[in-house]
Design an enzyme around this catalytic site. Structure first.
Site, PDB file in Angstrom:
ATOM      1  CE1 TYR A 182      -3.806  -2.292  -0.053  1.00  7.82           C
ATOM      2  CE2 TYR A 182      -2.621  -3.462   1.673  1.00  7.82           C
ATOM      3  CZ  TYR A 182      -3.634  -3.419   0.735  1.00  7.82           C
ATOM      4  OH  TYR A 182      -4.469  -4.501   0.572  1.00  7.82           O
ATOM      5  CB  CYS A 354      -8.038 -22.916  -0.153  1.00 12.96           C
ATOM      6  SG  CYS A 354      -9.510 -22.185   0.613  1.00 12.96           S
ATOM      7  CB  CYS A 358     -10.846 -15.252   2.487  1.00 17.63           C
ATOM      8  SG  CYS A 358      -9.324 -16.062   1.922  1.00 17.63           S
TER       9      CYS A 358
END
Length: 646
Positions: A182, A354, A358
Site C-alpha cells: 500500500y 486455499c 476469502c
C-alpha cells in the site's frame, strides 16, 4: 520453595500481555483483514459489528479492525471499506468498539492509503511514483500519479486526524499500515519509488513520509494511546525493501514513539508471500521478525500463516516475538483462541490456506469476505443453526469432507445420524495423510473426523446398499465424483494411478503426470518437492496449464513453482498411450516412466441408489462432489446449506 507448573494448554498464548499501557488478556491478536461489510460511505453496518463481536467472543486478546481509509481523495482501496475520513464515521466505530469491549477483548483499528493497490482502479490513483501493478491497471486502464509534496503533507495531516477520530471512538489502539504494497510501502520500497526529491532515493528519504505520519499521530493523540506500525519484513522483490533497512526503520519507529511493530511480509504482486497459500511454508516471515525483535525493545507481533496453536505457541516460547497475529485462521474459526486455551485444539476448524472463499470467491469478485470452511462468516444472523422440530433417522453415505460435515451438522440439529463409509473416513482426501506438503488439508480431514467421533456418530464400515438404507427416512448422498476416463489408452496389465491415489512409497525414479489442470500441477509439485530423487514430467495437451476455474494464487504461482522444483513441463503435448515402458506422445516420441499419474479431472457420478430410494418414498439429498465436482468450498457449503433445511 515449590514451583507451580502451568497445565494450561499453549501456556505462552494464554499469558497476559501489554502494548504500552494497554493490557491484553492473552497474546493472540486478530489480524486486520478486509471484510467489505461497511456501507458504501465507509460507515459500519450491523454485519460489520456482528463480525467483530464474534471475533471478540472467540477469546483473542486484541481484535484489529480492517484497513480503513483516511481521506476522501485516493486512499479508499476496496469496495465497502470502513472509513475514518470524516466525523460521521466516528459514531459507528464507537458502537463497534463498545460491542467488542463487551466481550472482554480490546479493539484497535488500522489506518491505510491504498496507493498503487487501489483495487477499485478509479482515478485519482496516487502513489510514490508511476510504478504500476498490472492487476489494478487492468481494471480501468489507470496508472498511478506521483503524489506532490503538498499532497504528501496533507496526507500526513489526514493520518493524524484519523488517529484522533479513532481515539474519540474509544478504540484501544491505532495502527498504520506501512506494508503489503500500500501507499507507505510504495515510498519505502526502491521497487516502487523512483522519486528524486526528499521523499525518494536514499533510505532516509524513502522512510521520511512514514516517520512524518508517526510524528503527526503522536501530536494528535495522548501519549498513552498505543500506536502500532504494520510492515513487511521485506517485499520479496529483488530490487525492493531489504531486511537491513526494515530493522533500521524499526529502530527509528521506536525512537519516534511507536509502541509495537506488527511484522508480516510481501505485497500483492508477490501474493504468495503476503497471503501464503498451501504450497508455502507456515510462518514464512519468521526469519525477518526475529531480526526485528533483536533490534528493538518494544513488542513485536508475528504475522503470516501461523494457522495452528502449536505453531503460534512455539514462536512465543522461542522468544522470537511477543504476540502472534492470525487472520484467515480466525475467519475459519472465530473460536480459535478459546478452543486452543481450553484444551480443545482438535475442535478448531482449520484454515486450509486455499484463498478460495476469502479472496477468490469473496473480495476479488466484489462480494464480502467468505470462507471455504466457515459458511456463516459474516452471516451468523442470516444462517443460525437451530434444533429441528422433527428429528429423523438420517443416513449419510460417504465419509469424505461433505459427508463428515453433513453428519456432524445434522447431529447437532437433533437428527439421529448414521454414517456409512467402507474405506475409512476422509474420502478422496485420505491421501493427504501420506504427504507432508498437504499439512493444511490433512488438518481439516483430521478435524472433521474428530468431530464425527466426538459426537459419537455411528460409523458403519460397509458399503451402503438399498437394503442397508431401508430404515432411514432421509439419505444424504456424499459419495463424491469419479475420475474422468477419457485420456491415453492404457495397455493391458499396466498400472496407473491418480493424484489422490499415488503414495510416496509407490513412486519410482521417473514420473509422468498426464494432465495440467490444478490436480496435475499440484501432484507434480508435491512429488518433485517431497521426492527429490524422482524425475518428474508434466504433460498437458493444451497450450497452457490450469485452464479451469482455478484459485488465483494457484494460477499466479504454480507454473513458476513447477519449474523451480525441476519439473519438466510440456504444454501442447498430447499423451496417446501408456505402456509398460512409459507414455507415448502424439508426436511419435515416448517418455520413459515407471510411475504414471493420470490427472484428467473428475466428473459427476450419478448414484444408482438415488432413483431407487426416491421411488421407495425416502428423501434423498445430494451434497459435495456427488452433486457437482468442486473444491473444499463446495463440499462444506453444500453440506451446510442442505443440512439446515432438513
Amino acid at each position: 520453595m515449590s514451583t507451580t507448573v502451568s497445565t494450561t494448554p499453549f501456556a505462552q498464548l494464554a499469558r497476559p500481555g501489554r502494548i504500552g499501557r494497554l493490557e491484553l488478556r492473552n497474546r493472540v491478536v486478530k489480524s486486520p483483514q478486509a471484510t467489505a461489510t461497511a456501507n458504501p460511505d465507509g460507515t459500519v453496518t450491523q454485519r460489520t459489528v456482528d463480525h467483530y463481536r464474534r471475533l471478540g467472543e472467540g477469546g483473542c486478546g486484541l481484535v484489529m479492525l480492517e484497513y480503513t481509509y483516511v481521506d476522501d481523495d485516493a486512499s479508499k482501496a476496496i469496495h465497502n471499506q470502513i472509513g475514518l475520513s470524516r466525523r460521521e464515521h466516528v459514531a459507528g466505530l464507537g458502537w463497534l468498539a463498545d460491542v467488542v469491549h463487551s466481550t472482554g477483548a480490546k479493539v484497535g483499528i488500522q489506518l491505510a492509503h491504498g496507493g498503487r493497490q487501489k483495487f477499485l482502479g478509479t482515478r485519482p490513483l496516487k502513489s510514490a511514483s508511476t510504478s504500476s501493478w498490472s492487476e489494478v491497471e487492468a481494471v480501468e486502464g489507470n496508472v498511478p500519479v506521483p503524489m506532490t509534496v503538498v499532497e504528501i503533507h496533507q496526507l500526513v495531516r489526514d493520518f493524524g486526524v484519523a488517529a484522533r477520530r479513532a481515539y474519540e471512538a474509544r478504540l484501544d489502539l491505532v495502527e498504520v499500515h506501512a506494508g503489503h504494497g500500500y501507499l507507505l510501502t510504495n515510498f519505502l520500497s526502491p521497487h516502487t519509488n523512483d522519486r528524486t526529491d526528499r521523499y525518494g532515493g536514499s533510505f532516509e528519504n524513502r522512510s521520511r513520509i512514514l516517520l512524518e505520519v508517526v510524528d503527526e499521530i503522536r501530536r494528535s493523540v495522548p501519549r498513552d494511546f498505543p500506536l502500532s506500525i504494520r510492515l513487511s519484513v521485506v517485499d520479496y522483490e529483488p530490487d525492493g525493501i531489504t531486511i537491513e533497512e526494515t530493522v533500521e526503520l524499526c529502530r527509528l519507529l521506536q525512537e519516534h514513539g511507536v509502541d509495537v511493530v506488527h511484522a508480516s511480509g510481501g505485497h500483492h504482486a508477490t501474493m504468495e508471500w503476503e497471503v501464503s497459500p498451501w504450497y508455502m511454508p507456515r510462518a514464512p516471515h519468521r526469519w525477518g521478525w526475529e531480526q526485528i525483535k533483536q533490534a528493538v525493545s518494544i513488542p513485536v507481533i508475528a504475522s503470516g500463516s501461523l494457522v495452528a496453536p502449536s505453531v503460534a505457541d512455539e514462536i512465543l516460547e522461542s522468544g522470537g516475538a511477543d504476540f502472534v497475529s492470525l487472520g484467515r485462521a480466525m475467519l475459519a474459526d472465530p473460536d480459535w483462541t478459546a478452543k486452543a486455551l481450553t484444551g480443545r485444539s482438535a475442535e478448531i476448524t482449520p484454515c486450509i490456506r486455499c484463498n478460495d472463499g476469502c479472496l477468490h470467491r469473496g473480495l476479488n469478485v466484489g462480494r464480502s469476505s467468505g470462507c471455504s470452511v466457515n459458511p456463516v462468516l459474516n452471516e451468523d444472523r442470516s444462517f443460525p443453526l437451530e434444533l429441528t422440530r422433527r428429528p429423523r433417522e438420517v443416513a449419510v453415505v460417504g465419509g469424505g469432507v461433505a459427508g463428515m460435515r453433513s453428519a456432524a451438522l445434522l447431529h447437532d440439529r437433533g437428527h439421529r445420524v448414521t454414517l456409512f463409509e467402507p474405506e475409512g473416513l476422509g474420502g478422496v482426501l485420505r491421501f493427504t495423510r501420506h504427504w507432508e506438503s498437504k499439512v493444511d488439508l490433512r488438518a481439516l480431514v483430521d478435524h472433521l473426523e474428530h468431530e464425527v467421533v466426538r459426537r459419537g456418530i455411528p460409523v458403519v464400515t460397509q458399503r451402503a446398499g438399498v437394503d442397508e438404507l431401508e430404515s432411514f427416512e432421509t439419505v444424504v448422498l456424499a459419495t463424491g465424483a469419479q475420475d474422468r476416463e477419457a485420456g491415453p489408452e492404457v495397455a493391458p496389465g499396466v498400472t496407473t494411478t491418480t493424484p489422490a491415489s499415488v503414495r510416496p512409497e509407490d513412486v519410482g525414479s521417473s514420473v509422468v503426470v498426464v494432465g495440467g489442470g490444478f490436480q496435475g500441477c499440484e501432484c507434480a509439485l508435491r512429488i518433485a518437492r517431497e521426492l527429490p530423487g524422482a524425475s518428474v514430467t508434466l504433460v498437458e495437451q493444451g497450450d497452457a496449464l490450469q485452464q479451469g476455474d482455478e484459485v488465483f494464487t494457484d494460477l499466479m504461482a504454480l507454473p513458476r513453482l513447477l519449474v523451480e522444483a525441476g519439473v519438466d513441463v510440456r504444454t501442447g503435448t498430447r499423451a496417446t498411450a501408456v505402456t509398460a515402458t512409459g507414455v507415448e506422445l502424439a508426436a511419435g516420441s515416448t517418455l520413459t516412466a515407471d510411475t504414471v499419474v493420470l490427472a484428467l479431472g473428475r466428473r459427476r457420478a450419478d448414484n444408482p441408489l438415488r432413483p431407487v430410494l426416491e421411488d421407495r418414498g425416502q428423501q434423498v439429498v445430494v451434497v459435495g462432489s456427488a452433486d457437482r465436482p468442486g473444491r473444499v468450498f463446495d463440499a462444506i457449503h453444500t453440506a451446510f446449506f442442505a443440512g439446515r433445511q432438513l
